[in-house]
Scaffold this motif. Sequence first.
Motif, PDB file in Angstrom:
ATOM      1  N   GLY A  32       0.815  -1.213   0.000  1.00 33.68           N
ATOM      2  CA  GLY A  32       0.000   0.000   0.000  1.00 33.68           C
ATOM      3  C   GLY A  32       0.845   1.257   0.000  1.00 33.68           C
ATOM      4  O   GLY A  32       0.498   2.267  -0.632  1.00 33.68           O
ATOM      5  N   LEU A  33       1.986   1.211   0.709  1.00 35.25           N
ATOM      6  CA  LEU A  33       2.890   2.362   0.727  1.00 35.25           C
ATOM      7  C   LEU A  33       3.464   2.611  -0.661  1.00 35.25           C
ATOM      8  O   LEU A  33       3.579   3.769  -1.099  1.00 35.25           O
ATOM      9  N   ALA A  34       3.820   1.527  -1.359  1.00 33.93           N
ATOM     10  CA  ALA A  34       4.391   1.659  -2.701  1.00 33.93           C
ATOM     11  C   ALA A  34       3.386   2.281  -3.670  1.00 33.93           C
ATOM     12  O   ALA A  34       3.747   3.073  -4.544  1.00 33.93           O
ATOM     13  N   VAL A  35       2.086   1.927  -3.492  1.00 34.68           N
ATOM     14  CA  VAL A  35       1.034   2.432  -4.392  1.00 34.68           C
ATOM     15  C   VAL A  35       0.643   3.868  -4.053  1.00 34.68           C
ATOM     16  O   VAL A  35       0.550   4.729  -4.944  1.00 34.68           O
ATOM     17  N   HIS A  36       0.409   4.127  -2.763  1.00 29.21           N
ATOM     18  CA  HIS A  36      -0.162   5.421  -2.366  1.00 29.21           C
ATOM     19  C   HIS A  36       0.875   6.455  -1.941  1.00 29.21           C
ATOM     20  O   HIS A  36       0.582   7.657  -1.936  1.00 29.21           O
ATOM     21  N   ARG A  37       2.061   5.996  -1.554  1.00 30.95           N
ATOM     22  CA  ARG A  37       3.121   6.933  -1.158  1.00 30.95           C
ATOM     23  C   ARG A  37       4.431   6.566  -1.854  1.00 30.95           C
ATOM     24  O   ARG A  37       5.408   6.176  -1.200  1.00 30.95           O
ATOM     25  N   PRO A  38       4.449   6.676  -3.176  1.00 32.24           N
ATOM     26  CA  PRO A  38       5.624   6.232  -3.949  1.00 32.24           C
ATOM     27  C   PRO A  38       6.895   7.022  -3.652  1.00 32.24           C
ATOM     28  O   PRO A  38       8.002   6.555  -3.935  1.00 32.24           O
ATOM     29  N   ASN A  39       6.766   8.218  -3.074  1.00 32.60           N
ATOM     30  CA  ASN A  39       7.949   9.042  -2.793  1.00 32.60           C
ATOM     31  C   ASN A  39       8.621   8.692  -1.472  1.00 32.60           C
ATOM     32  O   ASN A  39       9.652   9.263  -1.123  1.00 32.60           O
ATOM     33  N   THR A  40       8.016   7.761  -0.722  1.00 33.01           N
ATOM     34  CA  THR A  40       8.628   7.338   0.545  1.00 33.01           C
ATOM     35  C   THR A  40       9.923   6.585   0.259  1.00 33.01           C
ATOM     36  O   THR A  40       9.948   5.662  -0.563  1.00 33.01           O
ATOM     37  N   SER A  41      10.991   6.954   0.936  1.00 27.28           N
ATOM     38  CA  SER A  41      12.281   6.287   0.702  1.00 27.28           C
ATOM     39  C   SER A  41      12.257   4.868   1.268  1.00 27.28           C
ATOM     40  O   SER A  41      11.423   4.543   2.120  1.00 27.28           O
ATOM     41  N   LYS A  42      13.176   4.041   0.793  1.00 25.39           N
ATOM     42  CA  LYS A  42      13.211   2.643   1.239  1.00 25.39           C
ATOM     43  C   LYS A  42      13.424   2.528   2.753  1.00 25.39           C
ATOM     44  O   LYS A  42      12.725   1.757   3.417  1.00 25.39           O
ATOM     45  N   PRO A  43      14.377   3.272   3.357  1.00 21.56           N
ATOM     46  CA  PRO A  43      14.538   3.195   4.825  1.00 21.56           C
ATOM     47  C   PRO A  43      13.288   3.644   5.582  1.00 21.56           C
ATOM     48  O   PRO A  43      12.917   3.041   6.585  1.00 21.56           O
ATOM     49  N   GLU A  44      12.625   4.712   5.082  1.00 22.48           N
ATOM     50  CA  GLU A  44      11.397   5.183   5.736  1.00 22.48           C
ATOM     51  C   GLU A  44      10.305   4.125   5.649  1.00 22.48           C
ATOM     52  O   GLU A  44       9.586   3.875   6.628  1.00 22.48           O
ATOM     53  N   ARG A  45      10.183   3.500   4.468  1.00 27.33           N
ATOM     54  CA  ARG A  45       9.173   2.454   4.279  1.00 27.33           C
ATOM     55  C   ARG A  45       9.444   1.278   5.218  1.00 27.33           C
ATOM     56  O   ARG A  45       8.520   0.730   5.819  1.00 27.33           O
ATOM     57  N   GLU A  46      10.706   0.915   5.355  1.00 27.67           N
ATOM     58  CA  GLU A  46      11.080  -0.196   6.243  1.00 27.67           C
ATOM     59  C   GLU A  46      10.701   0.122   7.689  1.00 27.67           C
ATOM     60  O   GLU A  46      10.184  -0.730   8.412  1.00 27.67           O
ATOM     61  N   ASP A  47      10.935   1.371   8.110  1.00 31.10           N
ATOM     62  CA  ASP A  47      10.589   1.788   9.477  1.00 31.10           C
ATOM     63  C   ASP A  47       9.078   1.713   9.713  1.00 31.10           C
ATOM     64  O   ASP A  47       8.619   1.286  10.776  1.00 31.10           O
ATOM     65  N   ILE A  48       8.298   2.141   8.713  1.00 31.63           N
ATOM     66  CA  ILE A  48       6.838   2.111   8.831  1.00 31.63           C
ATOM     67  C   ILE A  48       6.342   0.676   8.950  1.00 31.63           C
ATOM     68  O   ILE A  48       5.458   0.360   9.754  1.00 31.63           O
ATOM     69  N   ILE A  49       6.933  -0.233   8.149  1.00 35.45           N
ATOM     70  CA  ILE A  49       6.554  -1.656   8.183  1.00 35.45           C
ATOM     71  C   ILE A  49       6.886  -2.260   9.545  1.00 35.45           C
ATOM     72  O   ILE A  49       6.079  -2.989  10.134  1.00 35.45           O
ATOM     73  N   VAL A  50       8.075  -1.944  10.051  1.00 32.30           N
ATOM     74  CA  VAL A  50       8.502  -2.449  11.361  1.00 32.30           C
ATOM     75  C   VAL A  50       7.533  -1.978  12.449  1.00 32.30           C
ATOM     76  O   VAL A  50       7.103  -2.753  13.314  1.00 32.30           O
ATOM     77  N   ASN A  51       7.163  -0.698  12.420  1.00 29.26           N
ATOM     78  CA  ASN A  51       6.242  -0.155  13.423  1.00 29.26           C
ATOM     79  C   ASN A  51       4.856  -0.784  13.323  1.00 29.26           C
ATOM     80  O   ASN A  51       4.198  -1.035  14.337  1.00 29.26           O
ATOM     81  N   ALA A  52       4.408  -1.049  12.079  1.00 24.56           N
ATOM     82  CA  ALA A  52       3.097  -1.682  11.888  1.00 24.56           C
ATOM     83  C   ALA A  52       3.077  -3.084  12.489  1.00 24.56           C
ATOM     84  O   ALA A  52       2.096  -3.490  13.119  1.00 24.56           O
ATOM     85  N   LEU A  53       4.161  -3.828  12.304  1.00 26.90           N
ATOM     86  CA  LEU A  53       4.249  -5.176  12.876  1.00 26.90           C
ATOM     87  C   LEU A  53       4.275  -5.120  14.404  1.00 26.90           C
ATOM     88  O   LEU A  53       3.632  -5.927  15.080  1.00 26.90           O
ATOM     89  N   LYS A  54       5.000  -4.151  14.944  1.00 25.59           N
ATOM     90  CA  LYS A  54       5.055  -3.998  16.402  1.00 25.59           C
ATOM     91  C   LYS A  54       3.675  -3.658  16.959  1.00 25.59           C
ATOM     92  O   LYS A  54       3.278  -4.152  18.018  1.00 25.59           O
ATOM     93  N   GLU A  55       2.932  -2.804  16.233  1.00 25.05           N
ATOM     94  CA  GLU A  55       1.607  -2.378  16.700  1.00 25.05           C
ATOM     95  C   GLU A  55       0.632  -3.545  16.826  1.00 25.05           C
ATOM     96  O   GLU A  55      -0.265  -3.521  17.665  1.00 25.05           O
ATOM     97  N   VAL A  56       0.798  -4.579  15.982  1.00 24.53           N
ATOM     98  CA  VAL A  56      -0.109  -5.739  16.061  1.00 24.53           C
ATOM     99  C   VAL A  56       0.515  -6.901  16.834  1.00 24.53           C
ATOM    100  O   VAL A  56       0.000  -8.015  16.829  1.00 24.53           O
ATOM    101  N   GLY A  57       1.634  -6.637  17.513  1.00 30.73           N
ATOM    102  CA  GLY A  57       2.216  -7.647  18.394  1.00 30.73           C
ATOM    103  C   GLY A  57       3.022  -8.729  17.701  1.00 30.73           C
ATOM    104  O   GLY A  57       3.135  -9.845  18.207  1.00 30.73           O
TER     105      GLY A  57
END
Length: 541
Positions: A387-412
Motif C-alpha cells: 500500500g505504501l508503494a502504491v499510495h506513497r511512492p515518494n517514501t524512501s526505502k529506509p522510511e518504508r522499512e521503518d513504517i513496516i517495522v512499526n506496523a508489525l510492532k503495533e499488532v504484536g
Amino acid sequence: MSLLSVKNLSVKFKTPGQEVDAVKKISFDLEKGKTLALVGESGSGKSVSALSILQLLPYPMASHPEGSSVKYNDVELVGANKADLRKVRGNEISMIFQEPMTSLNPLHTIERQISEALFLHKNMDKEQARARVLELLELAGLERLKTRLGAYPHELSGGQRQRVMIAMALANEPDLLIADEPTTALDVTVQAQILKLLSEIQEKLGMAILIITHDLGIVKDFADDVCVMKMGEIVEAGPVKKVFETPEHPYTQMLLSAEPSGSAVPVNDNAGVILKADDMKVWFPIKKGFFKRTVDHVKAVDGIDVSVQSGQTLGIVGESGSGKTTLGLALLKLISSKGKIVFDGKDISAFDRSEMRKLREDMQIVFQDPYGSLSPRMSVGQIIGEGLAVHRPNTSKPEREDIIVNALKEVGLNPDVRNRYPHEFSGGQRQRISIARALVLKPKFIMLDEPTSALDMSVQAQVVDLLRDLQVKYDLGYLFISHDLKVVRAMSHDVVVMKDGKVVEAGPTEEIFDNPKTDYTKALMAAALYHEVKHLDAVGE
C-alpha cells in the motif's frame, strides 16, 4: 486398542539458515467414539500436529525426527507410501480444514467437490453421488443450496463454505474426523447446530473426533479429553472436567481466564460522520433457461441505511448468509450496488475505479479469510509495504522499512518475521499480518470482517484492546462484522442486526444486548449467553 495413537511426534521445518521445532515429542491416544480437543494459542503447533496425522505437511521442508510415530488402527502412517495414505485419506480419516476458501477448489462447483470422495472411494455413479450430495447438504444445514449445486465457493458466505467442508468430510462416514477450527466462520446459533450435528453423527457411527479449537466453551461442551499445547509441547492433558475445574499449569489457567472484555471508548461529541449510506441494495440475478434470462434475484442487501462517525465502531451481526459481508463490500464500493454512499463528505455513489483508487488510502479492509487475502508469493514485508508503494511512492526505502517495522510492532508481531511468507504462520498470526496491512496507511475508516475469528481467546482480547487503542489514537471509524457477540459487545458503540439482507433491529450496543426487541435478536443473544455461561462454568466462577 486406541484407534489413533500418537507417540513422541516431533515436526521440524527447514527455513533459510536454520531448523524450527514446531512440535516437540507430543503423545496422545484417541479411542473410537471419543472426542479429544487440542487447544492452545496460535502458533502452538495444534494444526501442524493434526496435519502430521494424514501426512499433509509440505515434505521435505517439514520432517519427522526419528522416533515419531502416528498409528491408525495399529498401522504406522509416518513415512507410509502414497498409495496406502490415499486409501485412508478422505475415506477412513477425513479432515475439516481451518480456512475453507483456500481448501475448496475455486474452479469446481460444490456438487463436484463433495462428489469427488464418493467417486474415488465408493465408486458411485453420477446419479448416486448427486443423491448423496443432497443428503449431505441437508445434514450440514445447507437446504438452501440444494437448488444451487452449480454454485462456486466464492458465491457462498464464509459459514456456508465451512459447512460445505463439513459435508465433504462426512461424505464417506469416516472412522476418524479431524476438525481444525470447524466453527470458526460460523455464528453462535449455527455453531450449536454444527456441534449437535457432529455429536449425532459420532453417536450413530461410533466416529472418533480430534477437534482443534480456540473456543474453550466448545471444548467444555463437546470433548471428552483435552491436550493443552504451548510452543509445540503438551503442557497439560487429561479429562476435560478435571483440566477445566482444576488446571495445574499456569498457561492453562491463563487460557481459561482470558476473553475480550470492557466496552468501546465513548465517541467525541464533535465527531463528524465518516461514512453514510442510504437505501443500500445489492441484488444478484438468478438466471435460467437457454438464454439465461433473469427470473428472480438474491436480495443479499435490501434497502439498508448505515452511518459511522470518526472514532465510532458500528457492529454488524447476523447468521451466515444474512448479507453482513456483502454490505461491507458494497460500502467500500468493492462490489456493485444501488443507493447513496457518502465518504468523508464526498458522494462516491457514482465514482469509478480510478476515482475510488485515490480514496483507498483512507478506507481499508481486513478480510475474513487471512490466508486467501495474503499473496503466497510475497513476503510479509512486501505485503504490508504494498500500500505504501502504491499510495506513497515518494517514501524512501529506509522510511518504508521503518513504517513496516512499526506496523508489525503495533499488532504484536516480531519485526524479524517480515522476510517470511504467509504459509509459515498460523491462522492467528496471518490475521495479525492482515490487520497490520490495513493499518500501515493510517486510514480514516476500516471494515473489519471477522477479524478475530481465527484467534484464540487470549489473543482475541489482545486484538480487541489493540483495535480500541488504535481507534482512539487515530480517530478511526470501524465497520465491525462478526458472529462472536462477546467481541462485538466489547468493540461496538452501535449494532445492526441483519437477517436475509434486511435490518431486523438496530441501536446502541447496550440496548440491543440487554433489551432485544425481535425474536431473531433474542435467539442470537440467547445462544451467545449459553456459550458465555458454559465458559464461566468451565473457569469455575
